[in-house]
Design a protein around this motif. Structure first.
Motif, PDB file in Angstrom:
ATOM      1  N   GLY B 232      45.368  33.580  35.742  1.00  0.00           N
ATOM      2  CA  GLY B 232      44.214  32.868  36.298  1.00  0.00           C
ATOM      3  C   GLY B 232      44.295  31.371  36.153  1.00  0.00           C
ATOM      4  N   ILE B 233      45.495  30.782  36.277  1.00  0.00           N
ATOM      5  CA  ILE B 233      45.557  29.321  36.233  1.00  0.00           C
ATOM      6  C   ILE B 233      45.111  28.784  37.586  1.00  0.00           C
ATOM      7  CG2 ILE B 233      47.379  29.266  34.510  1.00  0.00           C
ATOM      8  CD1 ILE B 233      49.359  28.695  36.757  1.00  0.00           C
ATOM      9  N   ILE B 234      44.530  27.595  37.552  1.00  0.00           N
ATOM     10  CA  ILE B 234      44.123  26.939  38.794  1.00  0.00           C
ATOM     11  C   ILE B 234      45.385  26.414  39.479  1.00  0.00           C
ATOM     12  CG2 ILE B 234      42.968  24.839  39.621  1.00  0.00           C
ATOM     13  CD1 ILE B 234      40.699  25.517  37.719  1.00  0.00           C
ATOM     14  N   PRO B 235      45.636  26.582  40.757  1.00  0.00           N
ATOM     15  CA  PRO B 235      44.733  27.076  41.801  1.00  0.00           C
ATOM     16  C   PRO B 235      44.905  28.566  42.159  1.00  0.00           C
ATOM     17  CG  PRO B 235      46.613  26.025  42.806  1.00  0.00           C
ATOM     18  CD  PRO B 235      46.862  26.028  41.325  1.00  0.00           C
ATOM     19  N   PHE B 236      45.538  29.369  41.312  1.00  0.00           N
ATOM     20  CA  PHE B 236      45.744  30.782  41.673  1.00  0.00           C
ATOM     21  C   PHE B 236      44.664  31.674  41.081  1.00  0.00           C
ATOM     22  CE2 PHE B 236      49.950  28.758  41.117  1.00  0.00           C
ATOM     23  CZ  PHE B 236      50.236  28.621  42.459  1.00  0.00           C
ATOM     24  N   HIS B 237      43.556  31.062  40.712  1.00  0.00           N
ATOM     25  CA  HIS B 237      42.547  31.785  39.937  1.00  0.00           C
ATOM     26  C   HIS B 237      41.491  32.454  40.808  1.00  0.00           C
ATOM     27  CE1 HIS B 237      40.675  28.163  41.216  1.00  0.00           C
ATOM     28  NE2 HIS B 237      39.506  28.705  40.952  1.00  0.00           N
ATOM     29  N   ILE B 238      41.537  32.284  42.140  1.00  0.00           N
ATOM     30  CA  ILE B 238      40.348  32.609  42.944  1.00  0.00           C
ATOM     31  C   ILE B 238      39.910  34.063  42.821  1.00  0.00           C
ATOM     32  CG2 ILE B 238      40.427  30.777  44.667  1.00  0.00           C
ATOM     33  CD1 ILE B 238      41.896  32.849  46.433  1.00  0.00           C
ATOM     34  N   TRP B 239      40.841  34.956  42.450  1.00  0.00           N
ATOM     35  CA  TRP B 239      40.412  36.358  42.325  1.00  0.00           C
ATOM     36  C   TRP B 239      39.540  36.566  41.099  1.00  0.00           C
ATOM     37  CZ3 TRP B 239      41.634  39.137  37.969  1.00  0.00           C
ATOM     38  CH2 TRP B 239      42.625  38.602  37.156  1.00  0.00           C
ATOM     39  N   LEU B 240      39.728  35.708  40.098  1.00  0.00           N
ATOM     40  CA  LEU B 240      39.097  35.970  38.799  1.00  0.00           C
ATOM     41  C   LEU B 240      37.577  35.890  38.850  1.00  0.00           C
ATOM     42  CD1 LEU B 240      41.400  34.941  36.054  1.00  0.00           C
ATOM     43  CD2 LEU B 240      39.047  35.129  35.456  1.00  0.00           C
ATOM     44  N   PRO B 241      37.006  34.796  39.391  1.00  0.00           N
ATOM     45  CA  PRO B 241      35.532  34.764  39.464  1.00  0.00           C
ATOM     46  C   PRO B 241      34.958  35.746  40.473  1.00  0.00           C
ATOM     47  CG  PRO B 241      36.482  32.664  40.157  1.00  0.00           C
ATOM     48  CD  PRO B 241      37.606  33.518  39.779  1.00  0.00           C
ATOM     49  N   ALA B 242      35.800  36.352  41.304  1.00  0.00           N
ATOM     50  CA  ALA B 242      35.286  37.366  42.215  1.00  0.00           C
ATOM     51  C   ALA B 242      35.364  38.753  41.594  1.00  0.00           C
ATOM     52  CB  ALA B 242      36.069  37.331  43.527  1.00  0.00           C
ATOM     53  N   ALA B 243      36.495  39.054  40.945  1.00  0.00           N
ATOM     54  CA  ALA B 243      36.715  40.416  40.458  1.00  0.00           C
ATOM     55  C   ALA B 243      35.943  40.715  39.175  1.00  0.00           C
ATOM     56  CB  ALA B 243      38.206  40.642  40.226  1.00  0.00           C
ATOM     57  N   HIS B 244      35.833  39.727  38.283  1.00  0.00           N
ATOM     58  CA  HIS B 244      35.145  40.001  37.016  1.00  0.00           C
ATOM     59  C   HIS B 244      33.686  40.414  37.201  1.00  0.00           C
ATOM     60  CE1 HIS B 244      38.462  39.426  34.586  1.00  0.00           C
ATOM     61  NE2 HIS B 244      38.427  38.128  34.413  1.00  0.00           N
ATOM     62  N   PRO B 245      32.925  39.756  38.078  1.00  0.00           N
ATOM     63  CA  PRO B 245      31.541  40.207  38.249  1.00  0.00           C
ATOM     64  C   PRO B 245      31.442  41.580  38.891  1.00  0.00           C
ATOM     65  CG  PRO B 245      31.826  38.004  39.110  1.00  0.00           C
ATOM     66  CD  PRO B 245      33.176  38.520  38.821  1.00  0.00           C
ATOM     67  N   ALA B 246      32.435  41.949  39.692  1.00  0.00           N
ATOM     68  CA  ALA B 246      32.351  43.224  40.391  1.00  0.00           C
ATOM     69  C   ALA B 246      32.553  44.402  39.453  1.00  0.00           C
ATOM     70  CB  ALA B 246      33.384  43.253  41.512  1.00  0.00           C
ATOM     71  N   ALA B 247      33.442  44.255  38.494  1.00  0.00           N
ATOM     72  CA  ALA B 247      33.786  45.383  37.626  1.00  0.00           C
ATOM     73  C   ALA B 247      32.635  45.701  36.678  1.00  0.00           C
ATOM     74  CB  ALA B 247      35.035  45.034  36.833  1.00  0.00           C
ATOM     75  N   PRO B 248      32.560  46.956  36.176  1.00  0.00           N
ATOM     76  CA  PRO B 248      31.605  47.260  35.107  1.00  0.00           C
ATOM     77  C   PRO B 248      31.876  46.358  33.896  1.00  0.00           C
ATOM     78  CG  PRO B 248      32.551  49.269  35.976  1.00  0.00           C
ATOM     79  CD  PRO B 248      33.280  48.144  36.620  1.00  0.00           C
ATOM     80  N   SER B 249      30.833  46.060  33.127  1.00  0.00           N
ATOM     81  CA  SER B 249      30.960  44.973  32.147  1.00  0.00           C
ATOM     82  C   SER B 249      32.060  45.180  31.119  1.00  0.00           C
ATOM     83  CB  SER B 249      29.638  44.767  31.429  1.00  0.00           C
ATOM     84  OG  SER B 249      28.743  44.179  32.312  1.00  0.00           O
ATOM     85  N   HIS B 250      32.226  46.423  30.628  1.00  0.00           N
ATOM     86  CA  HIS B 250      33.260  46.546  29.603  1.00  0.00           C
ATOM     87  C   HIS B 250      34.646  46.494  30.217  1.00  0.00           C
ATOM     88  CE1 HIS B 250      32.543  50.607  30.874  1.00  0.00           C
ATOM     89  NE2 HIS B 250      33.456  51.122  30.096  1.00  0.00           N
ATOM     90  N   VAL B 251      34.752  46.773  31.519  1.00  0.00           N
ATOM     91  CA  VAL B 251      36.041  46.564  32.188  1.00  0.00           C
ATOM     92  C   VAL B 251      36.278  45.070  32.383  1.00  0.00           C
ATOM     93  CG1 VAL B 251      37.365  47.023  34.253  1.00  0.00           C
ATOM     94  CG2 VAL B 251      35.937  48.791  33.292  1.00  0.00           C
TER      95      VAL B 251
END
Lengths: 307, 683
Positions: B232-251
């Motif tokens: 998740g280094i910038i600028p290859f991080h764009i998936w991170l702020p999208a995928a983390h909220p989508a997953a269940p919290s402990h995932v």
């Protein structure tokens, strides 16, 4: 004897700090052609507040109730771990990063306490405080780093023990770093041109806005802690950058000289602050970052000049 | 075929526990509670075994390698190599997955009857198992297979809450970015294979001198992109702020705490271990990437009011801090200062561990709040501390740890990182000194901004009055969730308190790598003295900070409560509101709180305000009916990196469309031309 010195060291900051506030207020009063209150007025104010009943907001949580204790504790702990009048004590918590980050605890809880009551004043005070302290952190760490690099130690007691002014080839760096540090001092202790410590005008206040909901004992602790913070920064500024007269060994004479010299340094700094507050207007909020970045850049130049 | 010695059996047992967990929860997917029990039971047991396994490996300092030959292929072998670095990452994985699994027991209940718990358990156990494989695999192909299992299983966990279309979109973005990253990883392995003729990490390491420098530089760039995308280094991080909220919290906790660290693990493995010796600019590039990621990560976090996106941006920030340690280690080693390099590596390993702990703690406690509130927008929270006091406490500890406030663990790893950078400033010549000054200043500003961001997050979520009516109906989360969070909070304190001892072990782990075999320690560490930098430059002692702060605070509370004016009366009253009726609109919002700092950094964040006013009568425009203010922040990485990239791809595809005429004759001529070219190239 060492234990006695440690006890003096521990109580020095909270005992002396109300005096500085009184001195600064007195000098400011003189500038305004007023008589001014006695320099001991702040002690009386603290006493008065301690014996008053308190009003606490029904929206407040334990953060609001315990923040004054935490913040006061931080100022006591930091006050005991920095060189005041003796450079040989060498406390185990005297690393400069430890000091900077322990002081960040007090900023953290102060801002949370400001938000806790749900008052708009407190919230905006916290927002402003965090904006300034976030930008001040770089300048603070780098100015202390400059003197640490000159004396090749990050322990503030060791820095004050080595008279860095003898390193005349680094004099320019040290002076630049001191100017940078002095800007941070004004920012962190909520002085002009960053904040007006005597105002209650909602558009300008920062520190006073956060503690607006406090009363009684807790207000006293908050005010006292803020005074302690002022003396801590003055001690860092005077003893790290100008470690003259500080007691280098355990002897009564050196200690007495150390204490007297330190009191004189405090007087000198408070005079400068009072003069500044009487002659400079408060800056617009969005001009403050310029000042803080200036401090940071001065420190970077100072560090580059060391090598 | 199998050459197995006893400890390797235990490693296979460890893997098989997760495998059994995966299969059995899939078998019992008809019954939600049984599937939940099986999946959680096996992942908890497996994680416990993993903890014992890794701790004993680290304490006894053993290395373990074993190979299962696959008879039909010469280059594919199932080979494992577990040195202390791998064991350290097994430790992190097991530690985090243990508490996440405990938390999951209670958390999964609100998915009952809605989604299949068995499928969740399958992918969850598979993810943990594949994480273990990734950090132990010692063959390029085998590694890629493990890497793919990890990516796919985490993808299915991201899209688990599939009725929300946003989650499907987030999962798709994650999948694309993962594959872009994997392509670069495959490319770099193929380059290596071309020169070495083997995918075995041991062969690559011994034959590294066969690779010419220019190819090695290519490999470096490819691996930075490939593993940097996962980290998740910038600028290859764009998936991170999208995928983390989508997953269940402990995932999310597992992904943010552990999975993105596999990228860091492979960077350490490749740059510190396998590809050595390396040119100095690799380290400089990593240091610069670290500075940019940490600073931009925290700045974008400040603009967020979705709690999980905020935490995801903080993951980017902390990966940046980890890379600051790693980058300084690489620079020092290239400049022949191995002692300082060991210090930098220690700092980055310690921060990897600490970030795993406090970030999963924050994700779990955020998850508890989301679970009750059913929204991730922090503007609708407020005053939750009164309804969920324990969750609030855990979030507070996590916030203090991530803001590097002593005496929690985050402070000590940042302290070590600072020391590595300070040494660079003090000892190197001017050109390198400049880089280290940039890195140290970005770390300093990051610290201040992270503090601001967590004052905002904690203050808006937990303090003041509720900002929506939903808050009054929430209650404290179930026991298992509180246990999971509570232990992580405890870990955060313990790894702070025992930071001296931990850094001693980290030195040992660093010295296990072949380049540090003969290196002297630059630090000395013990429980009471804490961590000392050699030549008495600096020292920090966690237990003494603990004791000093605790004694003073108790003394202060005692004196000011029971000695001075002990009969003081406290009256509970309304907050002073200038005589007005205070409602939720009188409170500061998250957007408002961060607004001034966003405006300070407007050169980077490019904030914009859109003002839409609707009037009662459009002609006179005196009486506004409604006002909508949209506050927006322009993403510079989208604007300067992805947008041009998209445009280029669009242009290329438009041009290639021209050859697709739909005329069969044309296609036949294409075939003919390519045949001739192929023939010519063979001749």
């Amino acid at each position: 004897m060492t234990i006695l010195i440690w006890i003096i060291q521990l109580f020095f900051v909270p005992v002396i700090s109300p005096l500085i506030i009184g001195v600064i207020k007195k000098i400011k009063a003189k500038f305004q052609n007023r008589q001014g209150s006695s320099i001991f007025q702040f002690y009386k104010d603290l006493w008065k507040l301690m014996y008053k009943d308190e009003v606490v907001s029904k929206d407040a949580s334990w953060i609001f109730l315990y923040a004054p204790f935490i913040i006061f504790t931080v100022t006591i702990a930091v006050g005991a771990s920095i060189p005041l009048f003796a450079s040989f004590l060498n406390g185990p918590t005297s690393d400069l990063l430890v000091i900077v980050y322990i002081m960040a605890i007090s900023t953290f809880f102060l801002s949370l306490a400001g938000m806790d009551t749900g008052s708009a004043f407190g919230g905006f005070g916290s927002s402003r405080e965090m904006t300034i302290s976030a930008l001040a952190e770089g300048g603070l760490i780098f100015s202390l780093l400059t003197v640490a690099l000159v004396s090749s130690s990050t322990n503030v007691f060791i820095i004050s023990g080595i008279n860095i002014l003898n390193h005349s080839q680094h004099l320019l760096s040290i002076m630049l770093a001191f100017i940078g540090f002095f800007i941070i001092l004004l920012a962190e202790t909520t002085r002009f041109p960053f904040d007006n410590p005597s105002t209650h005008l909602e558009l300008t206040m920062i520190h006073e806005a956060m503690i607006l909901e406090y009363s009684g004992k807790r207000l006293a602790l908050m005010e006292w802690a803020s005074a302690n913070k002022l003396i801590i920064f003055i001690a860092l500024g005077s003893n790290l950058f100008f470690p003259l007269g500080i007691a280098q060994n355990i002897s009564w004479l050196a200690l007495v000289i150390g204490i007297i010299v330190f009191l004189l340094k405090i007087l000198f700094f408070s005079t400068i602050i009072a003069i500044l507050e009487s002659s400079v207007a408060k800056f617009r909020f969005f001009r403050l970052p310029d000042l803080l970045i200036t401090s940071f850049i001065l420190n970077v130049i100072a560090i580059v000049l060391i090598n | 075929m199998l050459e197995i010695i006893t400890p390797s059996v235990s490693f296979f047992v460890l893997l098989s526990i997760f495998f059994i967990g995966a299969i059995s929860s899939l078998i019992y997917q008809k019954n939600d509670s049984i599937a939940n029990f099986l999946s959680s039971f096996f992942s908890i047991i497996g994680s416990l075994c993993g903890l014992f396994f890794s701790v004993s490996m680290i304490i006894y300092g053993k290395n373990l390698s074993f190979i299962i030959n696959y008879p039909y292929s010469s280059f594919f072998k199932i080979s494992f190599h577990i040195d202390l670095l791998s064991a350290f990452f097994i430790f992190i994985i097991s530690l985090i997955s243990l508490f996440c699994s405990i938390y999951g027991v209670g958390y999964l209940k609100h998915f009952y009857k809605k989604y299949s718990i068995g499928v969740f358990g399958f992918f969850y156990n598979l993810l943990i198992g594949s994480l273990l494989l990734v950090v132990t695999a010692s063959n390029g192909i085998f590694f890629l297979i493990a890497w793919e299992i990890m990516s796919i299983s985490s993808y299915f966990l991201v899209v688990y809450d599939r009725y929300d279309t946003d989650n499907i979109k987030a999962g798709f973005l994650y999948l694309i970015m993962t594959y872009v990253g994997t392509v670069f990883i495959i490319l770099s392995f193929l380059f290596i294979y071309k020169y070495i003729g083997s995918f075995e990490f041991i062969d690559i390491k011994s034959g590294i001198s066969l690779i010419p420098l220019s190819i090695k530089n290519n490999i470096f760039i490819f691996t930075i992109i490939g593993f940097g995308t996962k980290a998740g280094i910038i600028p290859f991080h764009i998936w991170l702020p999208a995928a983390h909220p989508a997953a269940p919290s402990h995932v999310s906790a597992l992904m943010s705490g552990v999975m993105i660290k596999t990228g860091v693990y492979m960077m350490i493995r490749l740059f510190v271990d396998i590809l050595q010796p390396i040119p100095v600019w690799w380290g400089i590039l990593i240091l610069i990437i670290g500075s940019i990621s940490s600073l931009l990560g925290v700045l974008y976090a400040l603009t967020e009011h979705d709690i999980k996106r905020l935490l995801a941006f903080h993951s980017i920030e902390n990966i940046g801090i980890i890379l600051l340690g790693l980058g300084s280690a690489l620079i020092f080693y290239s400049l022949n200062m191995p002692e300082l390099a060991l210090l930098g590596l220690m700092a980055s390993l310690f921060h990897t561990l600490n970030h795993a702990i406090f970030k999963s703690l924050l994700f779990l406690s955020a998850g508890s709040v989301i679970n009750e509130m059913h929204t991730r927008n922090i503007e609708e929270y407020g005053g939750i501390i009164k309804y969920m006091p324990q969750t609030a406490m855990f979030f507070l500890i996590g916030s203090m740890a991530i803001s590097a406030l002593p005496p929690f663990n985050g402070f000590f790893s940042e302290w070590l990182t600072y020391q590595a950078l300070f040494q660079g400033v003090a000892q190197l010549n001017l050109s390198f000194q400049g880089i280290f000054i940039i890195a140290a200043s970005s770390l300093a500003f990051t610290g201040g901004l992270a503090l601001t961001c967590f004052v905002k997050a904690f203050g808006i979520i937990f303090l003041a009055r509720p900002r929506s009516t939903k808050v009054s109906s929430i209650k404290e989360s179930p026991l298992s969730m509180r246990i999971g969070m509570g232990f992580l909070a405890l870990m955060s304190i313990l790894f702070g308190l025992f930071s001296g001892y931990t850094s001693r072990l980290l030195e040992k782990i660093g010295k296990d790598l072949s380049i540090f075999k003969d290196t002297n320690y630059f630090t000395s560490a013990s429980f009471y003295q804490g961590i000392d930098i050699k030549n008495s430059f600096a020292s920090v002692s966690a237990p003494i900070i603990f004791v000093v702060l605790i004694i003073i605070i108790f003394a202060v509370i005692f004196i000011f409560t029971f000695v001075i004016n002990k009969n003081q009366k406290i009256k509970i009253e309304n907050t002073w509101g200038c005589g007005l009726n205070l409602n939720k609109r009188a409170e500061i919002t998250a957007t408002g709180f961060a607004r001034s700092i966003i405006l300070v950094f407007k050169g980077i964040l490019k904030p914009s305000i859109q003002n839409e006013v609707e009037y009662h009568d459009a002609d006179s425009r005196y009486l506004p009916k409604s006002r909508v203010i949209t506050i927006h922040v322009k993403n510079i990485y989208n604007y300067y990196f992805y947008q041009p990239l998209r445009n280029i791809i669009n242009i290329i595809s438009l041009k290639t469309k021209n050859i697709q005429s739909g005329n069969i004759n044309a296609y036949i001529s294409y075939i003919f031309i390519s045949l001739i070219i192929a023939l010519l190239s063979v001749l």
